[in-house]
Design an enzyme around this catalytic site. Structure first.
Site, PDB file in Angstrom:
ATOM      1  N   ARG A 141       2.471  -0.713  -4.919  1.00 40.58           N
ATOM      2  CA  ARG A 141       2.292  -2.154  -4.737  1.00 40.58           C
ATOM      3  C   ARG A 141       1.398  -2.459  -3.550  1.00 40.58           C
ATOM      4  O   ARG A 141       1.426  -1.749  -2.523  1.00 40.58           O
ATOM      5  CB  ARG A 141       3.635  -2.876  -4.607  1.00 40.58           C
ATOM      6  CG  ARG A 141       4.295  -2.978  -3.245  1.00 40.58           C
ATOM      7  CD  ARG A 141       4.911  -1.696  -2.725  1.00 40.58           C
ATOM      8  NE  ARG A 141       5.665  -0.952  -3.706  1.00 40.58           N
ATOM      9  CZ  ARG A 141       6.924  -1.209  -4.029  1.00 40.58           C
ATOM     10  NH1 ARG A 141       7.579  -2.122  -3.373  1.00 40.58           N
ATOM     11  NH2 ARG A 141       7.548  -0.484  -4.923  1.00 40.58           N
ATOM     12  N   GLY A 154       0.847  -1.192   0.000  1.00 40.10           N
ATOM     13  CA  GLY A 154       0.000   0.000   0.000  1.00 40.10           C
ATOM     14  C   GLY A 154       0.879   1.236   0.000  1.00 40.10           C
ATOM     15  O   GLY A 154       0.676   2.169   0.770  1.00 40.10           O
ATOM     16  N   HIS A 155       1.884   1.209  -0.865  1.00 39.08           N
ATOM     17  CA  HIS A 155       2.767   2.366  -1.007  1.00 39.08           C
ATOM     18  C   HIS A 155       3.614   2.214  -2.276  1.00 39.08           C
ATOM     19  O   HIS A 155       3.622   1.148  -2.900  1.00 39.08           O
ATOM     20  CB  HIS A 155       3.687   2.508   0.228  1.00 39.08           C
ATOM     21  CG  HIS A 155       4.590   1.346   0.461  1.00 39.08           C
ATOM     22  ND1 HIS A 155       4.411   0.450   1.487  1.00 39.08           N
ATOM     23  CD2 HIS A 155       5.689   0.925  -0.202  1.00 39.08           C
ATOM     24  CE1 HIS A 155       5.348  -0.460   1.447  1.00 39.08           C
ATOM     25  NE2 HIS A 155       6.138  -0.206   0.422  1.00 39.08           N
ATOM     26  N   ALA A 156       4.291   3.305  -2.621  1.00 37.66           N
ATOM     27  CA  ALA A 156       5.291   3.272  -3.696  1.00 37.66           C
ATOM     28  C   ALA A 156       6.584   3.833  -3.121  1.00 37.66           C
ATOM     29  O   ALA A 156       6.577   4.445  -2.046  1.00 37.66           O
ATOM     30  CB  ALA A 156       4.835   4.127  -4.870  1.00 37.66           C
TER      31      ALA A 156
END
Ligand code: TYD
Length: 140
Positions: A101, A54-56
């Site tokens: 992702r 839940g981040h890039a």
């Protein structure tokens, strides 16, 4: 800039099968990755209804392997999404920087090994999806 989803690669990790049936050994050497590994961490005991990621990352590159069990990796470049299921210890997913992702659908006993290109830096994370979308637009 929107990273092409083609920049994501599933990479074969060399497997050495024992001739006497004593199982397999896989080895990750520097040459199969485009960066030097600076940090190793792993996810385990993830409940099947939980999601991770839940981040890039702005700069960090990452190589993910399902050492045991399976899980899905949803990848998003701000325009389109692609889902990979990792379920073999001799296949790894190379995720470049600039890709959002999410990891979900963890099987019981799944272990996700992560080999990454940098030390832990919270400043390298984009943790809000809208911030990520704006980031991909402003860097066009
Ligand atoms: P995070 O990267 O958000 O995990 P995931 O993407 O797998 O859900 O990290 C979860 C927590 O762990 C967060 O508080 C930061 C911390 N953390 C470290 O301290 N060092 C590390 O190397 C990593 C990957 C996370």
């Amino acid at each position: 800039m929107h990273k092409s989803l083609d920049s994501i690669q599933l990479i074969d990790i060399p497997k050495i099968s024992d001739p006497d049936g004593r199982g397999n050994l896989s080895v990750i050497e520097k040459k199969i990755l485009p960066y030097e590994i600076k940090r190793v961490y792993y996810l385990y005991d993830v409940p099947s209804d939980s999601s991770r990621g839940g981040h890039a990352h702005i700069e960090l590159q990452q190589f993910l392997i399902a050492l045991s069990g399976s899980f899905d990796v949803v990848l998003d470049n701000g325009l389109e999404r692609k889902v990979y299921t990792l379920n073999r210890p001799n296949k790894g997913l190379l995720i470049p920087n600039g890709i959002w992702r999410e990891l979900d659908n963890f099987s019981a006993g799944a272990v996700c090994l992560s080999l990454v290109s940098d030390v832990y830096k919270e400043s390298d994370y984009l943790r809000d999806y809208n911030d990520f979308k704006s980031y991909t637009k402003t860097t066009d």
